[in-house]
Design a protein around this motif. Structure first.
Motif, PDB file in Angstrom:
ATOM      1  N   TYR A  11       0.942  -1.092  -0.001  1.00  0.00           N
ATOM      2  CA  TYR A  11      -0.136  -0.198   0.012  1.00  0.00           C
ATOM      3  C   TYR A  11       0.869   1.176   0.039  1.00  0.00           C
ATOM      4  O   TYR A  11       0.631   2.304  -0.547  1.00  0.00           O
ATOM      5  N   PHE A  12       1.969   1.144   0.744  1.00  0.00           N
ATOM      6  CA  PHE A  12       2.829   2.243   0.730  1.00  0.00           C
ATOM      7  C   PHE A  12       3.270   2.565  -0.501  1.00  0.00           C
ATOM      8  O   PHE A  12       3.300   3.854  -1.064  1.00  0.00           O
ATOM      9  N   SER A  13       3.883   1.871  -1.161  1.00  0.00           N
ATOM     10  CA  SER A  13       4.403   2.008  -2.544  1.00  0.00           C
ATOM     11  C   SER A  13       3.406   2.384  -3.406  1.00  0.00           C
ATOM     12  O   SER A  13       3.676   3.203  -4.465  1.00  0.00           O
ATOM     13  N   PHE A  14       2.302   1.962  -3.481  1.00  0.00           N
ATOM     14  CA  PHE A  14       1.292   1.971  -4.376  1.00  0.00           C
ATOM     15  C   PHE A  14       0.654   3.648  -4.092  1.00  0.00           C
ATOM     16  O   PHE A  14       0.849   4.513  -4.899  1.00  0.00           O
ATOM     17  N   LEU A  15       0.670   4.113  -2.947  1.00  0.00           N
ATOM     18  CA  LEU A  15       0.279   5.181  -2.245  1.00  0.00           C
ATOM     19  C   LEU A  15       1.579   6.373  -3.156  1.00  0.00           C
ATOM     20  O   LEU A  15       1.010   7.425  -3.557  1.00  0.00           O
ATOM     21  N   ARG A  22       2.633  12.185  -4.049  1.00  0.00           N
ATOM     22  CA  ARG A  22       4.106  11.843  -4.607  1.00  0.00           C
ATOM     23  C   ARG A  22       4.840  12.451  -3.763  1.00  0.00           C
ATOM     24  O   ARG A  22       5.909  12.009  -3.029  1.00  0.00           O
ATOM     25  N   ASP A  23       4.562  13.755  -3.292  1.00  0.00           N
ATOM     26  CA  ASP A  23       5.515  14.615  -2.572  1.00  0.00           C
ATOM     27  C   ASP A  23       5.296  14.683  -0.982  1.00  0.00           C
ATOM     28  O   ASP A  23       5.880  15.412  -0.222  1.00  0.00           O
ATOM     29  N   LEU A  24       4.316  13.785  -0.634  1.00  0.00           N
ATOM     30  CA  LEU A  24       3.946  13.773   1.004  1.00  0.00           C
ATOM     31  C   LEU A  24       5.117  13.207   1.783  1.00  0.00           C
ATOM     32  O   LEU A  24       5.934  12.260   1.156  1.00  0.00           O
ATOM     33  N   LEU A  29       2.549   9.633   4.545  1.00  0.00           N
ATOM     34  CA  LEU A  29       2.156   8.506   3.839  1.00  0.00           C
ATOM     35  C   LEU A  29       1.962   7.343   4.914  1.00  0.00           C
ATOM     36  O   LEU A  29       0.743   6.613   4.596  1.00  0.00           O
ATOM     37  N   ALA A  30       2.661   7.085   5.652  1.00  0.00           N
ATOM     38  CA  ALA A  30       2.510   5.929   6.685  1.00  0.00           C
ATOM     39  C   ALA A  30       1.305   6.387   7.508  1.00  0.00           C
ATOM     40  O   ALA A  30       0.816   5.137   7.709  1.00  0.00           O
ATOM     41  N   LYS A  31       1.064   7.333   7.794  1.00  0.00           N
ATOM     42  CA  LYS A  31      -0.248   7.446   8.575  1.00  0.00           C
ATOM     43  C   LYS A  31      -1.287   7.198   7.677  1.00  0.00           C
ATOM     44  O   LYS A  31      -2.529   6.667   7.936  1.00  0.00           O
ATOM     45  N   ILE A  32      -1.515   7.499   6.476  1.00  0.00           N
ATOM     46  CA  ILE A  32      -2.640   7.014   5.483  1.00  0.00           C
ATOM     47  C   ILE A  32      -2.878   5.476   5.704  1.00  0.00           C
ATOM     48  O   ILE A  32      -3.712   4.974   5.508  1.00  0.00           O
ATOM     49  N   VAL A  33      -1.614   4.798   5.409  1.00  0.00           N
ATOM     50  CA  VAL A  33      -1.544   3.449   5.351  1.00  0.00           C
ATOM     51  C   VAL A  33      -2.470   3.031   6.451  1.00  0.00           C
ATOM     52  O   VAL A  33      -3.111   1.978   6.387  1.00  0.00           O
ATOM     53  N   ASP A  34      -1.807   3.539   7.708  1.00  0.00           N
ATOM     54  CA  ASP A  34      -2.498   3.074   8.872  1.00  0.00           C
ATOM     55  C   ASP A  34      -4.051   3.279   9.258  1.00  0.00           C
ATOM     56  O   ASP A  34      -4.618   2.353   9.885  1.00  0.00           O
ATOM     57  N   ILE A 124      -4.350  14.504   6.943  1.00  0.00           N
ATOM     58  CA  ILE A 124      -3.461  14.563   5.975  1.00  0.00           C
ATOM     59  C   ILE A 124      -3.256  15.978   5.350  1.00  0.00           C
ATOM     60  O   ILE A 124      -2.189  16.408   4.977  1.00  0.00           O
ATOM     61  N   VAL A 125      -4.218  16.453   4.644  1.00  0.00           N
ATOM     62  CA  VAL A 125      -4.452  17.376   3.589  1.00  0.00           C
ATOM     63  C   VAL A 125      -4.337  18.801   4.203  1.00  0.00           C
ATOM     64  O   VAL A 125      -3.532  19.580   3.941  1.00  0.00           O
ATOM     65  N   GLY A 126      -5.023  18.748   5.416  1.00  0.00           N
ATOM     66  CA  GLY A 126      -5.019  20.207   6.216  1.00  0.00           C
ATOM     67  C   GLY A 126      -3.902  20.415   6.771  1.00  0.00           C
ATOM     68  O   GLY A 126      -3.732  21.783   6.940  1.00  0.00           O
ATOM     69  N   THR A 127      -2.875  19.542   7.079  1.00  0.00           N
ATOM     70  CA  THR A 127      -1.666  20.114   7.681  1.00  0.00           C
ATOM     71  C   THR A 127      -0.489  20.058   6.650  1.00  0.00           C
ATOM     72  O   THR A 127       0.692  20.388   6.802  1.00  0.00           O
ATOM     73  N   TYR A 128      -0.979  20.124   5.370  1.00  0.00           N
ATOM     74  CA  TYR A 128       0.013  19.965   4.092  1.00  0.00           C
ATOM     75  C   TYR A 128      -0.400  21.060   3.175  1.00  0.00           C
ATOM     76  O   TYR A 128      -1.217  20.942   2.257  1.00  0.00           O
TER      77      TYR A 128
END
Ligand code: WNU
Length: 152
Positions: A11-15, A22-24, A29-34, A124-128
């Motif tokens: 999942y990590f490499s897919f994301l 791409r630039d996260l 990214l690890a947080k999204i996977v979790d 994820i988005v709000g802090t980036y």
């Protein structure tokens, strides 16, 4: 028996391959996977219905979907595009705090979507900032597309 479930690493490499992400930074990214959930859809299933409330963001991991929308002067919703692996949708209701603005329908059996709920999406988005600015612009562009289509 080998598990059908992809590993966290897959999942990590897919994301990482999804253009939007791409630039996260690694930890985001690890947080999204979790916090990921996976939803499965068959051909013809509605993943999103126009006009309904929505609290989720989707990334297509397998299969294809089509986007349809109500249009002035048409009785049936009209197809506006198709999306495939690595594409995403559902960000507009979250960002504009509005109801869903189009239908998303699976056009293949076993379409798989990674689902991120509103809280995680905001974290994820709000802090980036760059990602937030990019999506806000894109969402405004979608609203202009909607207006243009209806003005035809
Ligand atoms: C369009 N008009 C509208 C798409 C996906 C991601 C991006 C385009 Cl960044 P929602 C319905 C979803 C909506 C969008 C998606 O449908 N959508 C569109 C259009 O022309 N929506 N109003 N094209 S595909 C797409 C750009 O994600 O989000 O939550 O649900 O309103």
């Amino acid at each position: 028996m080998k598990s059908m479930q992809a590993t966290q690493e897959e999942y990590f490499s897919f994301l990482r391959s999804v253009s939007l992400l791409r630039d996260l930074p690694e930890e985001k990214l690890a947080k999204i996977v979790d916090c990921l959930e996976i939803d499965y859809f068959d051909k013809g299933d509605y993943i999103i219905r126009e006009g309904e409330e929505g609290n989720t963001f989707f990334i297509i991991a397998k299969g294809e979907v089509c986007v349809t929308q109500t249009m002035e002067g048409c009785t049936e919703p009209q197809e506006i595009k198709t999306l495939g692996v690595g594409d995403y949708f559902g960000e507009k209701a979250l960002i504009s705090e509005d109801v869903r603005s189009a239908n998303i329908i699976s056009i293949e059996n076993d379409t798989q979507c990674l689902v991120v709920d509103r809280d995680n999406f905001n974290q994820i988005v709000g802090t980036y900032e760059e990602l937030q600015a990019y999506l806000r612009e894109y969402v405004e562009e979608l609203s202009r597309c909607d207006e243009r289509r209806n003005a035809l």
